[in-house]
Design a protein around this motif. Structure first.
Motif, PDB file in Angstrom:
ATOM      1  N   ALA A  52       0.844  -1.196   0.000  1.00 36.33           N
ATOM      2  CA  ALA A  52       0.000   0.000   0.000  1.00 36.33           C
ATOM      3  C   ALA A  52       0.878   1.244   0.000  1.00 36.33           C
ATOM      4  O   ALA A  52       1.815   1.351   0.797  1.00 36.33           O
ATOM      5  CB  ALA A  52      -0.910   0.002   1.220  1.00 36.33           C
ATOM      6  N   LEU A  53       0.579   2.147  -0.912  1.00 30.69           N
ATOM      7  CA  LEU A  53       1.215   3.462  -0.936  1.00 30.69           C
ATOM      8  C   LEU A  53       0.252   4.434  -0.275  1.00 30.69           C
ATOM      9  O   LEU A  53      -0.854   4.656  -0.771  1.00 30.69           O
ATOM     10  CB  LEU A  53       1.494   3.899  -2.375  1.00 30.69           C
ATOM     11  N   VAL A  54       0.668   5.008   0.845  1.00 28.68           N
ATOM     12  CA  VAL A  54      -0.218   5.852   1.646  1.00 28.68           C
ATOM     13  C   VAL A  54       0.384   7.243   1.762  1.00 28.68           C
ATOM     14  O   VAL A  54       1.572   7.399   2.057  1.00 28.68           O
ATOM     15  CB  VAL A  54      -0.429   5.253   3.053  1.00 28.68           C
ATOM     16  N   GLY A  55      -0.450   8.231   1.545  1.00 31.19           N
ATOM     17  CA  GLY A  55       0.000   9.611   1.680  1.00 31.19           C
ATOM     18  C   GLY A  55      -1.157  10.550   1.488  1.00 31.19           C
ATOM     19  O   GLY A  55      -2.214  10.158   0.986  1.00 31.19           O
ATOM     20  N   PRO A  56      -1.008  11.799   1.889  1.00 32.15           N
ATOM     21  CA  PRO A  56      -2.089  12.770   1.738  1.00 32.15           C
ATOM     22  C   PRO A  56      -2.374  13.076   0.272  1.00 32.15           C
ATOM     23  O   PRO A  56      -1.559  12.770  -0.610  1.00 32.15           O
ATOM     24  CB  PRO A  56      -1.557  14.004   2.478  1.00 32.15           C
ATOM     25  N   ASP A 162      -6.142   2.049  -7.560  1.00 30.10           N
ATOM     26  CA  ASP A 162      -5.966   3.475  -7.286  1.00 30.10           C
ATOM     27  C   ASP A 162      -7.212   4.003  -6.573  1.00 30.10           C
ATOM     28  O   ASP A 162      -8.225   4.283  -7.205  1.00 30.10           O
ATOM     29  CB  ASP A 162      -5.734   4.239  -8.593  1.00 30.10           C
ATOM     30  N   GLU A 163      -7.137   4.086  -5.243  1.00 35.18           N
ATOM     31  CA  GLU A 163      -8.266   4.558  -4.434  1.00 35.18           C
ATOM     32  C   GLU A 163      -9.556   3.833  -4.837  1.00 35.18           C
ATOM     33  O   GLU A 163     -10.555   4.469  -5.224  1.00 35.18           O
ATOM     34  CB  GLU A 163      -8.441   6.069  -4.596  1.00 35.18           C
ATOM     35  N   PRO A 164      -9.590   2.497  -4.743  1.00 31.67           N
ATOM     36  CA  PRO A 164     -10.725   1.753  -5.305  1.00 31.67           C
ATOM     37  C   PRO A 164     -12.048   1.974  -4.586  1.00 31.67           C
ATOM     38  O   PRO A 164     -13.109   1.698  -5.155  1.00 31.67           O
ATOM     39  CB  PRO A 164     -10.273   0.294  -5.175  1.00 31.67           C
ATOM     40  N   PHE A 165     -12.016   2.455  -3.337  1.00 35.64           N
ATOM     41  CA  PHE A 165     -13.252   2.595  -2.569  1.00 35.64           C
ATOM     42  C   PHE A 165     -13.575   4.051  -2.243  1.00 35.64           C
ATOM     43  O   PHE A 165     -14.377   4.336  -1.358  1.00 35.64           O
ATOM     44  CB  PHE A 165     -13.153   1.789  -1.276  1.00 35.64           C
ATOM     45  N   VAL A 166     -12.944   4.974  -2.954  1.00 35.65           N
ATOM     46  CA  VAL A 166     -13.178   6.394  -2.701  1.00 35.65           C
ATOM     47  C   VAL A 166     -14.647   6.753  -2.946  1.00 35.65           C
ATOM     48  O   VAL A 166     -15.275   6.215  -3.855  1.00 35.65           O
ATOM     49  CB  VAL A 166     -12.246   7.261  -3.578  1.00 35.65           C
ATOM     50  N   SER A 167     -15.198   7.598  -2.115  1.00 41.56           N
ATOM     51  CA  SER A 167     -16.558   8.137  -2.185  1.00 41.56           C
ATOM     52  C   SER A 167     -17.644   7.114  -1.829  1.00 41.56           C
ATOM     53  O   SER A 167     -18.827   7.416  -1.976  1.00 41.56           O
ATOM     54  CB  SER A 167     -16.856   8.745  -3.564  1.00 41.56           C
ATOM     55  N   THR A 195      -3.765   4.579  -1.642  1.00 45.46           N
ATOM     56  CA  THR A 195      -4.863   5.040  -0.808  1.00 45.46           C
ATOM     57  C   THR A 195      -4.387   6.123   0.151  1.00 45.46           C
ATOM     58  O   THR A 195      -3.206   6.202   0.469  1.00 45.46           O
ATOM     59  CB  THR A 195      -5.474   3.873   0.002  1.00 45.46           C
ATOM     60  N   HIS A 196      -5.316   6.974   0.587  1.00 46.08           N
ATOM     61  CA  HIS A 196      -5.006   7.870   1.691  1.00 46.08           C
ATOM     62  C   HIS A 196      -5.685   7.371   2.964  1.00 46.08           C
ATOM     63  O   HIS A 196      -5.591   8.002   4.016  1.00 46.08           O
ATOM     64  CB  HIS A 196      -5.440   9.316   1.378  1.00 46.08           C
ATOM     65  N   GLY A 197      -6.365   6.210   2.870  1.00 45.28           N
ATOM     66  CA  GLY A 197      -7.040   5.611   4.015  1.00 45.28           C
ATOM     67  C   GLY A 197      -6.102   4.705   4.792  1.00 45.28           C
ATOM     68  O   GLY A 197      -5.729   3.622   4.322  1.00 45.28           O
ATOM     69  N   ILE A 198      -5.730   5.108   5.984  1.00 44.89           N
ATOM     70  CA  ILE A 198      -4.776   4.339   6.782  1.00 44.89           C
ATOM     71  C   ILE A 198      -5.356   2.987   7.180  1.00 44.89           C
ATOM     72  O   ILE A 198      -4.686   1.951   7.085  1.00 44.89           O
ATOM     73  CB  ILE A 198      -4.352   5.149   8.030  1.00 44.89           C
ATOM     74  N   LEU A 209       3.898   1.631   2.598  1.00 48.34           N
ATOM     75  CA  LEU A 209       4.925   2.617   2.287  1.00 48.34           C
ATOM     76  C   LEU A 209       4.310   4.000   2.458  1.00 48.34           C
ATOM     77  O   LEU A 209       3.332   4.341   1.796  1.00 48.34           O
ATOM     78  CB  LEU A 209       5.423   2.421   0.858  1.00 48.34           C
ATOM     79  N   LEU A 210       4.886   4.787   3.364  1.00 51.79           N
ATOM     80  CA  LEU A 210       4.360   6.110   3.678  1.00 51.79           C
ATOM     81  C   LEU A 210       5.083   7.148   2.844  1.00 51.79           C
ATOM     82  O   LEU A 210       6.312   7.257   2.885  1.00 51.79           O
ATOM     83  CB  LEU A 210       4.534   6.408   5.162  1.00 51.79           C
ATOM     84  N   LEU A 211       4.305   7.912   2.058  1.00 54.49           N
ATOM     85  CA  LEU A 211       4.863   8.926   1.180  1.00 54.49           C
ATOM     86  C   LEU A 211       4.680  10.305   1.794  1.00 54.49           C
ATOM     87  O   LEU A 211       3.640  10.623   2.366  1.00 54.49           O
ATOM     88  CB  LEU A 211       4.180   8.885  -0.182  1.00 54.49           C
ATOM     89  N   GLY A 212       5.719  11.140   1.655  1.00 55.72           N
ATOM     90  CA  GLY A 212       5.625  12.497   2.170  1.00 55.72           C
ATOM     91  C   GLY A 212       6.836  13.308   1.794  1.00 55.72           C
ATOM     92  O   GLY A 212       7.766  12.825   1.144  1.00 55.72           O
ATOM     93  N   GLY A 213       6.820  14.567   2.217  1.00 58.29           N
ATOM     94  CA  GLY A 213       7.925  15.467   1.915  1.00 58.29           C
ATOM     95  C   GLY A 213       7.683  16.234   0.630  1.00 58.29           C
ATOM     96  O   GLY A 213       6.746  15.975  -0.105  1.00 58.29           O
ATOM     97  N   ARG A 214       8.546  17.206   0.359  1.00 59.72           N
ATOM     98  CA  ARG A 214       8.494  18.024  -0.850  1.00 59.72           C
ATOM     99  C   ARG A 214       9.881  18.115  -1.451  1.00 59.72           C
ATOM    100  O   ARG A 214      10.742  18.763  -0.870  1.00 59.72           O
ATOM    101  CB  ARG A 214       7.965  19.427  -0.542  1.00 59.72           C
TER     102      ARG A 214
END
Length: 251
Positions: A52-56, A162-167, A195-198, A209-214
């Motif tokens: 899982a790729l997770v991030g905002p 890619d966000e299969p359960f969004v909305s 997903t952005h769902g933890i 895998l937690l994604l973040g930073g700029r």
């Protein structure tokens, strides 16, 4: 073109990992400036595992996904995978052909599949009574089930979500997540979930895998030690708290 896809000639049945290296990915803005999105992202996807790729929102999750499956070739790095893998893709929207029935949407995705195979995968996802229906006659939840069935009917080597359960509402999303987990467990398909769902990530993945930073990179990797079917609410809550603390520290 900043792209290097290396497709090794792996023998049939040789379960090699998928090696992903994205040194840099940038977009050109409307002003002409380069905006760097991803930097120094490196990961190995082992066969039969769920990642899982997770991030905002806006962290580059979908961009990374598009690079991995070859839809975006403008990047610095390399993707090494078995030659011509079958990819089952589930997008944020179902993307069904509205002028085709559910059965025909599945048939078009996998013309080599027999009628029995199509009927069986439809039954696995609660679609037996809807095979003759058209997408416009389906609820969003049913359309999402058809999108999942379409991905599985091709017998993928790599399942990409890619966000299969969004909305979807919470209860329906949980039910679909459980059905997806059962199918993944049974087929042992290598799976990459964005997903952005933890909680969604914790309940489905072997590794998160937690994604973040700029620009975005991989901040942390968390391996789930408890099998999906044996996970307790307490253990899931512990992992979710750990992930929340990592994101909070990075903000």
């Amino acid at each position: 073109m900043l792209y290097n896809l290396s497709s090794d000639m792996f023998p049939a049945g040789d379960r090699k990992p998928l090696e992903i290296v994205v040194k840099r990915k940038a977009f050109r803005t409307s002003s002409g400036a380069l905006s760097e999105v991803l930097r120094d992202v490196s990961l190995t996807i082992e066969s039969g595992k769920v990642y899982a790729l997770v991030g905002p929102s806006g962290s580059g999750k979908t961009t990374l996904l598009r690079i991995i499956i070859g839809l975006d070739k403008d990047f610095e790095g390399s993707i090494v995978m078995p030659q011509k893998p079958r990819i089952g893709m589930v997008f944020q929207e179902p993307r069904l052909l509205p002028w085709r029935s559910v059965f025909d949407n599945l048939r078009l995705a996998a013309p080599q599949a027999g009628d029995k195979e199509i009927v069986e995968i439809a039954a696995d996802l609660g679609l037996s009574e809807h095979l003759k229906h058209f997408p416009g006659e389906l609820s969003l939840g049913l359309a999402r089930r058809v999108a999942l069935a379409r991905a599985f009917v091709v017998k993928p080597d790599l399942l990409v979500l890619d966000e299969p359960f969004v909305s979807l509402d919470i209860l329906l999303a949980e039910r679909l997540r459980d059905e997806l987990a059962t199918l993944v467990e049974r087929t042992q398909v290598t799976t990459l979930l964005v997903t952005h769902g933890i909680e969604e990530a914790v309940r489905l993945a072997d590794s998160i895998l937690l994604l973040g930073g700029r620009p975005t990179g991989i901040m942390a990797r968390i391996d789930i030690k408890t099998p999906r079917h044996a996970m307790t609410d307490a253990y899931a809550a512990e992992i979710q708290a750990q992930i929340g603390a990592i994101f909070a520290a990075a903000s």
